[in-house]
Design an enzyme around this catalytic site. Structure first.
Site, mmCIF file in Angstrom:
data_model
loop_
_atom_site.group_PDB
_atom_site.id
_atom_site.type_symbol
_atom_site.label_atom_id
_atom_site.label_comp_id
_atom_site.label_asym_id
_atom_site.label_seq_id
_atom_site.Cartn_x
_atom_site.Cartn_y
_atom_site.Cartn_z
ATOM 1 N N ASP A 94 1.084 -1.219 0.056
ATOM 2 C CA ASP A 94 -0.056 0.072 0.064
ATOM 3 C C ASP A 94 1.031 1.291 0.034
ATOM 4 O OD1 ASP A 94 -2.393 1.299 0.223
ATOM 5 O OD2 ASP A 94 -2.424 1.161 2.391
ATOM 6 N N SER A 236 -12.973 4.399 4.520
ATOM 7 C CA SER A 236 -13.604 3.949 5.719
ATOM 8 C C SER A 236 -14.736 4.784 6.086
ATOM 9 C CB SER A 236 -12.523 4.178 6.704
ATOM 10 O OG SER A 236 -11.895 2.900 7.055
#
Ligand code: G3H
Ligand code: 13P
Ligand code: ZN
Length: 331
Positions: A94, A236
């Site tokens: 990532d 999120s």
């Protein structure tokens, strides 16, 4: 030199092609420790979902890249032990920040890497992404690039404002770099405070309501790159029940706000085929741990608080797979 195929991992190519066609997204969950990894694998096996285990620079500093890679290798065996005959697990870097970092992950058994050149000029971003692609593709490792800047905190880089991806640049970027997927900026951001209160409105109950994502940018990118896999970072949702639990048991999370799940459902139906979620898992674990500490102050066995944290994270991962991303039963 280890190739991910020898570890039972897969790259993202087929996974993304199917997800784009099928109108769903693959969950990309960050992991930093054993409990998160166990919860991710249990959730993906129980829902028959492909999954991306992703490792940030922060995770490598915290847990050590070697240990995390062996954990991902263990995850494949663990999934089989849990009854999944052919797990589809990607080990992804990532926000890789340099060619060298990406190369070291390719050499070490990662099946997918992100090179995040989004803070560079267009031409510099093209150059570094192309270099990573040329190396990674020799080993059939897939590469995610990024165009556009997300607001918020990415490791030690803090961006005050986001700069939406410019749809007129995406085709040239993908053509010149040969990347396999592209992260774009449409208003998501990293962390648990994605919007300042002054950017939001309030509903009847006084809760903050964030501004909607810029779907017009996503649609224009899709138009210029038909069928090409798009990635959303900073996705999120910051569940308010977890925030309430955290604050009830001594936490101090103010104005925490995320991306509403209906907007992620909408994105998952489009060419968005990878949705990155990290903060929600942190919140689920923190809420569970705070509750144990508050209600059982004499408890000192880490299993007695990390166990509930793992359970709560697993519940969250399953919810994302089943109710938001739509990747259940896609193995
Ligand atoms: O993109 C950011 C991820 O949430 C990783 O964050 O570097 O603190 O592990 P981290
Ligand atoms: P969140 O902070 O919204 O979970 O984003 C995670 C992410 O994008 C990891 O790359
Ligand atoms: Zn990210």
């Amino acid at each position: 030199m280890v190739n991910y195929k020898d570890l039972g991992l897969v790259n993202t190519r087929d996974m993304f092609a199917k997800a784009v066609k099928g109108g769903y997204a693959i969950p990309a969950f960050n992991f930093n420790n054993m409990e998160q990894m166990q919860a991710i694998i249990q959730a993906s096996v129980e829902t028959s979902s492909p999954v991306i285990l992703q490792v940030s620079k922060g995770a490598r500093n915290y847990a050590n890249q070697t240990l995390l890679r062996y954990m991902a290798q263990g995850a494949v065996e663990y999934a089989k032990e849990l009854g999944c005959e052919k797990p589809q697990i990607v080990l992804h870097l990532d926000h890789g920040d340099t060619f060298e970092t990406c190369k070291s992950c390719v050499d070490f058994g990662f099946s997918s890497v992100m090179i995040d050149g989004s803070s560079l000029s267009f031409d510099e971003n093209v150059a570094v992404t192309k270099k990573v692609v040329e190396y990674a593709h020799k080993f059939d490792v897939t590469v995610e690039g990024e165009l556009g800047v997300l607001a918020g905190v990415e490791d030690d880089v803090v961006a005050e404002e986001h700069t939406y991806t410019r749809p007129e640049e995406v085709e040239e970027f993908v053509r010149r770099t040969g990347c396999d997927s592209l992260a774009i900026s449409i208003g998501t951001s990293h962390g648990a405070n994605k919007f300042k209160p002054e950017q939001c409105t309030r509903n009847a109950e006084g809760m903050l309501v964030p501004p909607p994502l810029e779907f017009s940018v996503l649609e224009a990118c899709e138009k210029n790159l038909p069928g090409f896999p798009i990635v959303l970072h900073g996705s999120s949702s910051v569940p308010q029940e977890e925030i309430a639990t955290i604050n009830k048991y001594g936490g101090a999370m103010k104005d925490a706000i995320g991306i509403p799940e209906d907007q992620l459902r909408r994105a998952a139906k489009s060419a968005v085929c990878k949705i990155n979620i990290d903060s929600d898992s942190r919140l689920a674990m923190t809420a569970a741990i705070r509750e144990v500490f508050a209600l059982k102050p004499a408890e000192f066995d880490p299993r007695k608080y990390l166990g509930p944290a793992r359970e709560n994270a697993k519940k969250l991962y399953k919810h994302k797979i089943l109710d938001v991303l739509g990747s259940a039963n896609k193995l």
